[in-house]
Scaffold this motif. Structure first.
Motif, PDB file in Angstrom:
ATOM      1  N   HIS A  88       0.803  -1.220   0.000  1.00 45.70           N
ATOM      2  CA  HIS A  88       0.000   0.000   0.000  1.00 45.70           C
ATOM      3  C   HIS A  88       0.840   1.276   0.000  1.00 45.70           C
ATOM      4  O   HIS A  88       0.383   2.313  -0.496  1.00 45.70           O
ATOM      5  CB  HIS A  88      -0.950   0.005   1.201  1.00 45.70           C
ATOM      6  N   GLU A  91       4.801  -0.104  -3.218  1.00 46.82           N
ATOM      7  CA  GLU A  91       4.783  -0.843  -4.485  1.00 46.82           C
ATOM      8  C   GLU A  91       4.207  -0.027  -5.634  1.00 46.82           C
ATOM      9  O   GLU A  91       4.718  -0.068  -6.763  1.00 46.82           O
ATOM     10  CB  GLU A  91       3.995  -2.149  -4.332  1.00 46.82           C
ATOM     11  N   GLY A  92       3.154   0.727  -5.377  1.00 49.80           N
ATOM     12  CA  GLY A  92       2.523   1.501  -6.442  1.00 49.80           C
ATOM     13  C   GLY A  92       3.487   2.480  -7.102  1.00 49.80           C
ATOM     14  O   GLY A  92       3.489   2.624  -8.336  1.00 49.80           O
ATOM     15  N   LYS A  93       4.310   3.145  -6.310  1.00 51.50           N
ATOM     16  CA  LYS A  93       5.273   4.101  -6.862  1.00 51.50           C
ATOM     17  C   LYS A  93       6.390   3.401  -7.619  1.00 51.50           C
ATOM     18  O   LYS A  93       6.896   3.916  -8.617  1.00 51.50           O
ATOM     19  CB  LYS A  93       5.859   4.959  -5.734  1.00 51.50           C
ATOM     20  N   GLU A  96       4.861   2.605 -10.931  1.00 53.48           N
ATOM     21  CA  GLU A  96       4.686   3.811 -11.747  1.00 53.48           C
ATOM     22  C   GLU A  96       6.009   4.339 -12.286  1.00 53.48           C
ATOM     23  O   GLU A  96       6.119   4.698 -13.468  1.00 53.48           O
ATOM     24  CB  GLU A  96       3.985   4.888 -10.920  1.00 53.48           C
ATOM     25  N   ASP A 139      -3.153  -8.521  -6.162  1.00 53.81           N
ATOM     26  CA  ASP A 139      -3.575  -7.201  -5.700  1.00 53.81           C
ATOM     27  C   ASP A 139      -4.850  -7.261  -4.867  1.00 53.81           C
ATOM     28  O   ASP A 139      -4.974  -6.558  -3.850  1.00 53.81           O
ATOM     29  CB  ASP A 139      -3.795  -6.266  -6.892  1.00 53.81           C
ATOM     30  N   SER A 143      -5.447  -6.032  -1.065  1.00 54.49           N
ATOM     31  CA  SER A 143      -6.464  -4.989  -0.899  1.00 54.49           C
ATOM     32  C   SER A 143      -7.524  -5.384   0.116  1.00 54.49           C
ATOM     33  O   SER A 143      -8.252  -4.525   0.623  1.00 54.49           O
ATOM     34  CB  SER A 143      -7.123  -4.675  -2.243  1.00 54.49           C
TER      35      SER A 143
END
Length: 234
Positions: A88, A91-93, A96, A139, A143
């Protein structure tokens, strides 16, 4: 009690048994101090021979460009608190800024150290991979994380997650009931033990020259960026 990062219970879950009781499919609606320890080459560590296969085999499909110069391997447990923190917060960055730009590719490997639901969740992801939806299932698991061994990754919920991402439930259910990926999960856990991992999450960054950097715990983005940029300069 949360693991920080999660500690191995006994000698891992000594024999991984897929404990599935799917009877309702049709009706289912601050981490520790950060360490960066580079190693010059992938050769031998203790009695186990460490090769590139130890890092790359028995895991997820590659996320990102297969020809990306840098590889990030995560060993994780879907019930692990700090694995969820990483998912959370960081990982998203990474996806991206590095994966989607073709600089880094990512592989997830199982290290099931918390309980039977961890193994079942891993199996759910591998069965989803049979239909090309590993990362979507990965994911949705994180989540829906609510803790360790509290039932959120029950058989019924795993089936509900499969439905939510649009899997063919007959195919996925048969895969789960027959334990088709148990050996892959066992092998991934053995890889983690050969690498002398004692908790999750644990990461290995492999550069274009094969040099590896080990990172332990739910580390901040800046730590990964430092290693990535160092490898990308080569």
């Amino acid at each position: 009690m949360l693991h920080a990062p999660s500690l191995a219970i006994g000698a891992i879950i000594s024999a991984i048994v897929i404990i599935i009781a799917f009877t309702m499919f049709d009706g289912i609606t601050n981490p520790t101090e950060l360490k960066i320890e580079p190693t010059p080459t992938i050769q031998q560590a203790g009695p186990a021979k460490i090769t590139m296969e130890t890092f790359l085999a028995n895991g997820s499909p590659i996320l990102g460009n297969p020809n990306a110069p840098v590889t990030l391997i995560e060993f994780g447990d879907y019930q692990c608190h700090f694995c969820n923190v990483f998912f959370h917060s960081t990982e998203g960055k990474i996806l991206e800024n590095y994966v989607e730009t073709g600089k880094v590719k990512m592989i997830f490997k199982d290290y099931n150290i918390i309980g039977p639901d961890s193994v079942n969740a891993s199996h759910g992801a591998h069965c989803a991979n049979d239909q090309g939806l590993f990362w979507e299932y990965h994911d949705i698991l994180y989540s829906n994380w609510t803790g360790e061994n509290n039932g959120w990754a029950s058989s019924e919920n795993l089936g509900r997650f499969a439905q939510e991402i649009g899997l063919d439930m007959d195919v996925w259910s048969e895969c789960m009931l027959n334990g088709l990926h148990s050996q892959t999960i066992l092998a991934s856990n053995e890889d983690a033990k050969n690498l002398e991992l004692t908790g999750t999450p644990a990461f290995f960054v492999i550069g274009p020259d094969g040099k590896t950097t080990r990172l332990f715990g739910a580390q901040p983005l800046e730590t990964f960026e430092k290693v990535f940029e160092m490898e990308l300069e080569k």
